[in-house]
Design a protein around this motif. Structure first.
Motif, short mmCIF file in Angstrom:
data_model
loop_
_atom_site.label_atom_id
_atom_site.label_comp_id
_atom_site.label_asym_id
_atom_site.label_seq_id
_atom_site.Cartn_x
_atom_site.Cartn_y
_atom_site.Cartn_z
N LEU A 7 -0.61 -1.50 -4.35
CA LEU A 7 -2.00 -1.86 -4.06
C LEU A 7 -2.70 -0.63 -3.51
N SER A 8 -3.97 -0.52 -3.78
CA SER A 8 -4.71 0.56 -3.12
C SER A 8 -5.19 0.05 -1.76
N GLU A 9 -5.56 0.94 -0.89
CA GLU A 9 -6.01 0.55 0.46
C GLU A 9 -7.21 -0.40 0.36
N ASP A 10 -8.13 -0.11 -0.59
CA ASP A 10 -9.32 -0.97 -0.74
C ASP A 10 -8.91 -2.35 -1.23
N ASP A 11 -7.99 -2.35 -2.24
CA ASP A 11 -7.52 -3.63 -2.75
C ASP A 11 -6.95 -4.47 -1.63
N ALA A 12 -6.17 -3.82 -0.79
CA ALA A 12 -5.48 -4.55 0.26
C ALA A 12 -6.48 -5.24 1.18
N GLY A 15 2.36 1.97 -3.33
CA GLY A 15 1.41 2.22 -4.40
C GLY A 15 1.11 1.01 -5.26
N VAL A 39 0.84 -1.19 0.00
CA VAL A 39 0.00 0.00 0.00
C VAL A 39 0.88 1.25 0.00
N ARG A 40 1.92 1.18 0.82
CA ARG A 40 2.76 2.37 0.93
C ARG A 40 3.48 2.67 -0.38
#
Lengths: 492, 265
Positions: A112-117, A110, A107-108
């Motif tokens: 993955l997006s936060e939602d994806d994660a 980029g 996430v950090r």
């Protein structure tokens, strides 16, 4: 990062509180500092500390407790059948943590997006590959249960951290407000601040004590594990030290204890006379100028690292002794009693040299604390200086000197480096000081270095040895302190 | 009390024991004693009085060369014991101290038994030929120290366990046991209570039958009670020296009178 910000916030708040409290106190006295109960700075400190201390305390406790709580709640999500044969739940949990950490990294960066994660499914995406891209290597493909546990782990962590910030900040603000409103010229800020200092001192003292306690307890538990795997009667009463990895090791402390005591005895036989005579000379005979020059010089010996003494033993003293007692007709004495440089005598002599400043410095203090009036009394009766030293000063100092010798003995018993390098590695009962022998400390080193399996008695025996050593030196120290203290009381 | 002491003092005083001529003592650069002349007689109690720091203890310690143990101390002039210069090179200070015993301000019994405390000196100097001989020496010293009756049942108990007054009398007995000719006492009663002081003073008066006694004291009453001769020291000088009764009733020097009447000190 939020933790750093939180702590910075706390300190900023405390600094603000310091200034605010100080100003309010001075104002409440109408600008006349003499009207205040305490100096203005005390009011400042009071506000700063009331804001800072409870908040920091809660923060520290939180940082310890949160991972434990999350661990417990998440590990319930891992079904029993997921744990491979012969493995442990904690290994799976470390996978969970690694996946969670990988998601954080992704996430950090980029990837993955936060939602994806939080929504990602193990089956549909190549999670292992994507995590490898951000630098987190996983040993195998991520199973769905592990992934969902990891997601749960991340979620709990995020919530926990949020609440942690809120509660800690609220506490700090509350403390600040409380202390600020209480600040008034009659408020005894000085007493409060001094109680805080007292608490700090108590904290420092208890850290020392609790650490000792923790070390002892951990040794105790490991020792209990050892005695679960190995018979205690062999450990305490056996006669052979022969660890192997076939499962039928003989692990008896007695040969090691014999080596330890023998080497310590030789060390004391060297250190006590030399140290004591040096102390007598320095404290009773040497002129002030010589004393101020020789005493620090002698104490430099105490500052030499023991590994250097070990080298000295192995490379200088050992070969020298071999030259004397070994090498047959080529040797100085023409005998062949000693084959290698490592021996009880080598280690004992070098350890004795190491202990000289220890004995002399303690004895010197003790001899100096014998009141001058006793010496005067003896001189006044027509005694010479050496009669006075032998018959008045030394008897008066004797309990203290015995204490010093016992302290030196406990150091000798616990000394490691010199015996590792100078004493050899053979565990046996022998009276010959020219043979190599081994000690408890060297065996602890060799059992714990290299590849070790903490479930085998060959490794765990180190804890039992360590605990025995600890009990031995503790006993000696207590005895020594008791004797020294008893002696001190005589002249007060 | 004055009357009683006068009666006690009316004992024949003896011949000249110690004579000091032009004694100067230096501690480093500062001079502690300036040109002191004193004659000390046998079978006499001589008191040194004077305000604190006047040098009376320093002078006392010259008489058995105890100042030798202090590095920076230097003594000039002559001090003769029975006509022999004690600062002569041939004199062994250790032998001298066996002849000139000393009792200190604070009782300083050795951490040994009462018996061993008293036997210390005789053992060092080989004064007793056998154990029974030594027992006798110890008993005689303890009797002379007026403490025998209190300790005869516990001779092997530690000397440090006695009371302050008993300890001081033990120290006197210890000094007496080496059979000295002169006994120096440096404020022997300053650490004692009045009852113990009275006992020690009584003892001092008995001791002069056998010794020349020199006592340094802060208490003028004590000087008046126990001594036959008194020397008044002031700022390192010997201001006045004479018969005790005369010093106290009819001092020649105005400084002596001021001190005795409490105007300086």
């Amino acid at each position: 990062m939020p933790l750093t910000w939180l702590i910075l916030f706390l300190f900023a708040l405390a600094a603000l509180g310091f200034i605010a409290g100080r100003v309010r106190a001075v104002n409440s006295a109408g600008g006349d500092v003499r009207e205040l109960h305490s100096l203005p700075n005390y009011y400042g400190w009071n506000v700063a500390l009331t804001a800072l201390v409870p908040a920091l305390a809660v923060l520290v406790v939180w940082l310890f407790v949160q991972p434990l709580m999350i661990e417990r709640s998440v590990s319930g999500m891992i079904p029993e059948e997921l744990i491979p044969e012969g493995s442990q739940r904690s290994l799976v949990m470390s996978d969970v943590r690694r996946v969670a950490h990988g998601l954080d990294m992704a996430v950090r960066q980029g990837a993955l997006s936060e939602d994806d994660a939080s929504d990602i499914r193990a089956g549909f995406t190549d999670l292992r590959g994507r995590l490898a891209d951000v630098g987190v290597a996983l040993g195998s493909d991520v199973r769905p249960e592990v992934l969902s546990a990891a997601q749960r782990y991340r979620q709990l962590n995020a919530t926990g951290t949020l609440w942690q910030s809120i509660i800690v900040a609220a506490l700090a603000l509350g403390g600040l407000t409380l202390a600020y409103t209480r600040t008034h010229k009659g408020f005894r800020a000085r007493n409060v601040v001094e109680r805080a200092i007292l608490a700090l001192l108590i904290l420092a003292a208890s850290i020392a004590v609790l650490t000792t306690l923790g070390i002892v307890l951990s040794m105790l538990f490991e020792t209990r594990n050892f005695f679960g795997l190995h018979s205690w009667s062999d450990f305490f009463f056996g006669t052979t030290w022969a660890p192997n990895f076939r499962g039928d090791s003989e692990l008896s402390i007695l040969p090691l204890l014999w080596g330890t005591l023998y080497i310590s005895f030789i060390a004391l036989a060297v250190a006590v006379p030399v140290g004591l005579f040096a102390a007598i000379y320095l404290s009773e005979y040497a002129s002030a100028a010589l004393r101020s020059f020789a005493k620090p010089l002698l104490e430099i010996l105490a500052g030499i690292p023991t590994i250097v003494y070990g080298m000295f033993a192995l490379l200088t003293v050992g070969p020298m002794l071999v030259n004397f007692f070994g090498r047959g007709p080529d040797g100085v004495l023409g005998v062949d009693w000693m084959s290698g440089a490592t021996s009880v005598l080598t280690a004992g002599v070098v350890m004795g040299i190491m202990l000289i400043p220890f004995v002399s410095s303690l004895s010197d203090d003790i001899i100096n604390s014998v009141p001058q009036s006793l010496r005067d009394g003896s001189y006044g009766l027509g005694a010479t200086q050496s009669e006075t030293v032998r018959q008045v000063v030394l008897p008066a100092a004797l309990p203290g000197i015995v204490g010093a010798v016992l302290l030196a003995a406990s150091r000798a018993i616990g000394e490691t480096m010199i015996v590792v390098m100078g004493a050899g590695a053979i565990a046996k009962f022998s009276l010959n000081p020219l043979e190599s022998m081994t000690t408890i400390t060297t065996r602890i080193v060799s059992q714990l270095t290299g590849d070790t399996d903490f479930a085998s008695p060959e490794t765990l025996v180190a804890f039992a040895l360590g605990l025995t050593l600890f009990v031995l030196t503790l006993g000696l120290n207590i005895l020594a302190l008791y004797i020294v203290r008893k002696y001190r009381e005589q002249y007060e | 009390m004055k009357d009683m002491s006068q009666i006690a003092n009316a004992v024949e005083t003896g011949t000249n024991k110690i004579s000091a001529r032009d004694v100067n003592v230096f501690y480093g650069d500062s001079q502690a004693i300036k040109g002191v002349d004193v004659e000390i007689s046998n079978n006499t109690v001589t008191a040194f009085i004077g305000p604190s720091g006047c040098g009376k203890s320093t002078f006392l310690r010259c008489l058995n060369r105890m100042n030798d143990t202090i590095d920076i101390c230097r003594v000039t002039g002559t001090i003769r014991l029975d006509g022999e210069d004690i600062y002569d090179k041939r004199v062994d200070p250790v032998q001298l101290r066996a002849k000139v015993g000393m009792v200190f301000q604070k009782p300083n019994p050795f951490p040994k038994s009462i018996y061993d405390n008293v036997a210390y000196g005789p053992r060092i100097h080989g004064l007793a030929r056998s154990k029974s001989d030594l027992d006798e020496v110890v008993e005689r010293a303890l009797r002379r120290g007026a403490i025998w009756n209190e300790v005869k049942d516990r001779l092997y108990a530690p000397g440090t366990g006695l009371s302050g007054g008993q300890q001081q009398r033990l120290c006197i007995a210890r000094a007496v046991a080496t059979e000295p000719e002169v006994l120096l006492m440096d404020e022997p009663c300053s650490a004692l209570d009045p009852i113990a002081t009275a006992q020690v003073e009584e003892l001092i008066d008995e001791l002069r039958e056998n010794f020349a006694v020199v006592i340094v004291t802060h208490s003028m009453q004590q000087a008046a009670r126990v001594s036959q001769n008194t020397a008044f020291f002031h700022l390192g000088e010997l201001v006045e020296y004479g018969e005790t009764g005369q010093i106290f009733t009819n001092p020649q020097d105005p400084r002596t009178e001021s001190y005795i009447t409490g105007r300086i000190g």
